[in-house]
Motif scaffolding. Structure first.
Motif, mmCIF file in Angstrom:
data_model
loop_
_atom_site.group_PDB
_atom_site.id
_atom_site.type_symbol
_atom_site.label_atom_id
_atom_site.label_comp_id
_atom_site.label_asym_id
_atom_site.label_seq_id
_atom_site.Cartn_x
_atom_site.Cartn_y
_atom_site.Cartn_z
ATOM 1 N N ALA A 56 0.810 -1.175 -0.156
ATOM 2 C CA ALA A 56 -0.208 -0.006 0.109
ATOM 3 C C ALA A 56 0.721 1.316 0.128
ATOM 4 C CB ALA A 56 -0.833 -0.027 1.126
ATOM 5 N N GLY A 57 1.755 1.183 0.677
ATOM 6 C CA GLY A 57 2.930 2.300 0.650
ATOM 7 C C GLY A 57 3.526 2.631 -0.648
ATOM 8 N N ALA A 58 3.864 1.518 -1.375
ATOM 9 C CA ALA A 58 4.381 1.559 -2.645
ATOM 10 C C ALA A 58 3.378 1.998 -3.672
ATOM 11 C CB ALA A 58 5.105 0.123 -3.218
ATOM 12 N N GLU A 59 1.854 1.544 -3.499
ATOM 13 C CA GLU A 59 0.927 2.143 -4.352
ATOM 14 C C GLU A 59 0.648 3.682 -4.059
ATOM 15 O OE1 GLU A 59 -1.936 -1.682 -4.733
ATOM 16 O OE2 GLU A 59 -2.230 -0.118 -3.238
ATOM 17 N N ALA A 60 0.859 4.075 -3.015
ATOM 18 C CA ALA A 60 1.028 5.483 -2.516
ATOM 19 C C ALA A 60 1.931 6.209 -3.136
ATOM 20 C CB ALA A 60 0.796 5.773 -0.962
ATOM 21 N N LEU A 61 3.135 5.817 -3.048
ATOM 22 C CA LEU A 61 4.404 6.544 -3.846
ATOM 23 C C LEU A 61 3.985 6.809 -5.486
ATOM 24 C CD1 LEU A 61 7.207 4.666 -2.215
ATOM 25 C CD2 LEU A 61 6.862 7.133 -1.879
ATOM 26 N N CYS A 62 3.271 5.656 -6.129
ATOM 27 C CA CYS A 62 3.193 5.678 -7.298
ATOM 28 C C CYS A 62 1.845 6.680 -7.667
ATOM 29 C CB CYS A 62 2.821 4.365 -7.956
ATOM 30 S SG CYS A 62 4.103 3.412 -7.952
ATOM 31 N N CYS A 63 1.131 7.052 -6.515
ATOM 32 C CA CYS A 63 0.138 8.154 -6.693
ATOM 33 C C CYS A 63 0.507 9.475 -6.356
ATOM 34 C CB CYS A 63 -0.991 7.656 -6.198
ATOM 35 S SG CYS A 63 -1.945 6.263 -6.609
ATOM 36 N N GLY A 64 2.095 9.753 -5.895
ATOM 37 C CA GLY A 64 2.365 10.931 -5.807
ATOM 38 C C GLY A 64 2.284 11.144 -4.530
ATOM 39 N N CYS A 65 2.281 10.372 -3.523
ATOM 40 C CA CYS A 65 2.099 10.493 -1.927
ATOM 41 C C CYS A 65 3.732 10.426 -1.606
ATOM 42 C CB CYS A 65 1.544 9.398 -1.281
ATOM 43 S SG CYS A 65 -0.361 9.688 -1.347
ATOM 44 N N SER A 66 4.016 11.330 -0.547
ATOM 45 C CA SER A 66 5.151 10.751 0.086
ATOM 46 C C SER A 66 4.946 9.933 1.414
ATOM 47 C CB SER A 66 5.890 12.318 0.769
ATOM 48 O OG SER A 66 5.190 12.737 1.459
ATOM 49 N N VAL A 67 5.751 9.279 2.034
ATOM 50 C CA VAL A 67 5.756 8.571 3.053
ATOM 51 C C VAL A 67 6.649 8.477 4.417
ATOM 52 C CG1 VAL A 67 6.066 5.906 3.675
ATOM 53 C CG2 VAL A 67 5.262 6.332 1.302
ATOM 54 N N VAL A 68 5.736 8.395 5.365
ATOM 55 C CA VAL A 68 6.359 8.579 6.840
ATOM 56 C C VAL A 68 6.230 7.378 7.394
ATOM 57 C CG1 VAL A 68 6.165 9.480 9.067
ATOM 58 C CG2 VAL A 68 6.074 10.995 7.034
ATOM 59 N N GLY A 69 7.303 6.784 7.965
ATOM 60 C CA GLY A 69 7.274 5.437 8.631
ATOM 61 C C GLY A 69 8.428 4.863 9.708
ATOM 62 N N PRO A 70 8.235 4.178 10.592
ATOM 63 C CA PRO A 70 9.454 4.039 11.473
ATOM 64 C C PRO A 70 10.835 3.450 10.863
ATOM 65 C CG PRO A 70 7.668 2.207 11.804
ATOM 66 C CD PRO A 70 7.376 3.335 10.788
ATOM 67 N N ALA A 71 11.878 3.818 11.552
ATOM 68 C CA ALA A 71 13.084 3.171 10.820
ATOM 69 C C ALA A 71 13.241 1.650 10.944
ATOM 70 C CB ALA A 71 14.319 3.678 11.793
ATOM 71 N N GLN A 72 12.466 0.964 11.782
ATOM 72 C CA GLN A 72 12.801 -0.383 12.137
ATOM 73 C C GLN A 72 12.073 -1.268 10.909
ATOM 74 O OE1 GLN A 72 10.133 -0.336 15.610
ATOM 75 N NE2 GLN A 72 9.176 -2.100 14.931
ATOM 76 N N ILE A 73 11.477 -0.659 10.219
ATOM 77 C CA ILE A 73 10.726 -1.160 8.740
ATOM 78 C C ILE A 73 11.643 -1.015 7.601
ATOM 79 C CG2 ILE A 73 8.795 -1.161 7.410
ATOM 80 C CD1 ILE A 73 7.003 -0.745 9.668
ATOM 81 N N PRO A 74 12.173 -1.615 7.033
ATOM 82 C CA PRO A 74 13.190 -1.420 5.854
ATOM 83 C C PRO A 74 12.764 -0.699 4.518
ATOM 84 C CG PRO A 74 13.374 -3.749 6.540
ATOM 85 C CD PRO A 74 12.165 -3.178 7.162
ATOM 86 N N SER A 75 11.321 -0.721 4.364
ATOM 87 C CA SER A 75 10.917 0.047 3.354
ATOM 88 C C SER A 75 10.515 1.604 3.696
ATOM 89 C CB SER A 75 9.495 -0.589 2.910
ATOM 90 O OG SER A 75 8.803 -0.714 4.060
ATOM 91 N N SER A 76 10.677 1.940 5.202
ATOM 92 C CA SER A 76 10.510 3.414 5.335
ATOM 93 C C SER A 76 11.704 4.083 4.824
ATOM 94 C CB SER A 76 10.599 3.494 6.714
ATOM 95 O OG SER A 76 9.143 2.821 7.322
ATOM 96 N N ALA A 77 12.949 3.736 4.960
ATOM 97 C CA ALA A 77 13.799 4.238 4.524
ATOM 98 C C ALA A 77 13.998 4.316 3.086
ATOM 99 C CB ALA A 77 15.318 3.822 5.195
#
Length: 403
Positions: A307-328
């Motif tokens: 869902a986060g990757a889909e959001a990026l493809c729709c022009g959103c930026s992402v905020v998430g915790p560092a422990q999740i590799p996809s956040s960085a």
């Protein structure tokens, strides 16, 4: 080139096999003119006609003769490096063609890689799987499980390593996950080790993108199964409270089922600014993603977060915790902010920082959508698999045909 993508799960028409993961890659390769097939365990359902689908029993998938009879030029197996699927792994490798094993992992293949995260993940898992157990008994169970697997590598690590020796290339979903898998291999492995590459989960680009007709509003969107403890409802609620008290011109949309009672309390506390959307169809969700500026990731653990990757493809930026590799990873292209602690205060700080980036003109939704569509769109992911398989064939001294 005939490529078989296989997963040892029972096929069902309602299982989203074609909307995500390897099934989506197969459809992309088919559109690109390649002889790609998706293989799953035969179930009771009759699949729709025209799908590039191979149905097999588990015994067939575990048979070298069956795999050789498929005459593949390359194989991708989604078997998670799990010892329970080693018969399938051995049979696929026996063909003698390039084989990639997809790991679907955050890279923490052993408690020794990230002990505190492993223990915390164990606690959360018990929250989900044993909802009637709480407090000290739950923590004692999860602590015992963690200690046994941490202190006795022969129980978990070494059987997994013996299985991983068979496959030449492994695919993890983010650069950090790949680095963690390499470190796991180095703990036990004599050189040379298997190669570990980064191949993200694919995004279905059917309704994605951001065009000049789309307009972004001051809106944070978050998607999850809120009855699943892993998705972090409590953190979402407390982060949203802090954020909405400060950023009066913003609202938070919560998509997904679960937590309806607590969500209704939040809606009364922040009328019109905290909105529970429930489950949404793919097209409606993408419409909200195209209108939102920030996607918020609150999970305890994710191997990727589609869902986060889909959001990026729709022009959103992402905020998430560092422990999740996809956040960085998701924030790496002027496309988000990482919270270095997974607490409500620090997550709200990261949201506030990201709001400031939007306000200062540092976020370009069209550019974000273009960059990430070229990284995680299904065609881009399919092309990445092709490039890696071609490299493998060249190493094996084989000729790549049909591309």
């Amino acid at each position: 080139m005939r490529i078989i993508f296989a997963i040892p799960l029972v096929y069902s028409n309602s299982g989203s096999f074609w909307e995500r993961d390897l099934g989506l890659v197969v459809l992309a390769l088919q559109k690109m003119g390649h002889d790609a097939w998706f293989c799953a365990i035969r179930g009771d359902e009759i699949p729709p006609e025209g799908r590039p689908l191979i149905m097999a029993s588990r015994d067939e998938m575990s048979s070298p003769a069956w795999w050789k009879g498929q005459k593949p030029d390359a194989i991708v197996i989604n078997t998670w490096s799990a010892p329970r699927h080693d018969a399938i792994r051995r049979a696929a490798v026996s063909v003698g063609c390039p084989v990639i094993e997809k790991l679907d992992t955050d890279g923490v293949k052993s408690p020794r890689i990230y002990p505190w995260h492993s223990l915390r993940r164990s606690w959360v898992s018990y929250d989900l799987k044993h909802p009637l157990r709480s407090g000290l008994p739950r923590k004692a169970e999860s602590l015992a499980r963690f200690l046994v697997t941490y202190l006795f590598p022969p129980l978990l690590d070494q059987p997994m390593i013996r299985c991983m020796e068979r496959v030449p290339v492994y695919a993890a979903e983010t650069p950090l996950a790949s680095a963690r898998v390499r470190r796991f291999l180095r703990m036990y492995y004599a050189m040379p080790m298997p190669r570990v590459v980064t191949v993200p989960h694919p995004v279905n680009m059917g309704c994605m993108g951001f065009s000049r007709e789309d307009a972004k509003v001051n809106q944070v969107i978050v998607v999850g199964r809120w009855d699943d403890a892993v998705k972090g409802w409590k953190l979402l609620k407390e982060t949203a409270e802090r954020f909405l008290r400060v950023e009066l011109g913003w609202k938070v949309l919560v998509v997904g089922a679960g937590a309806e009672v607590e969500g209704a309390v939040m809606e009364r506390r922040f009328p019109g600014r905290f909105v529970m959307m429930g489950r949404l169809g793919h097209e409606e969700l993408n419409r909200h993603l195209r209108a939102s500026k920030v996607y918020l990731l609150t999970s305890h653990s994710e191997t990727f977060n589609i869902a986060g990757a889909e959001a990026l493809c729709c022009g959103c930026s992402v905020v998430g915790p560092a422990q999740i590799p996809s956040s960085a990873y998701f924030a790496s292209c002027e496309s988000g902010t990482v919270s270095y602690l997974r607490t409500p205060d620090h997550m709200a700080d990261a949201l506030g920082a990201e709001v400031a980036e939007w306000g200062g003109g540092a976020r370009d939704p069209r550019r974000i959508a273009e960059i990430w569509s070229s990284k995680v769109g299904s065609h881009a992911v399919a092309e990445k698999y092709l490039r890696i398989l071609k490299e493998m064939q060249e190493r094996f001294g084989k000729i790549l045909s049909g591309t």
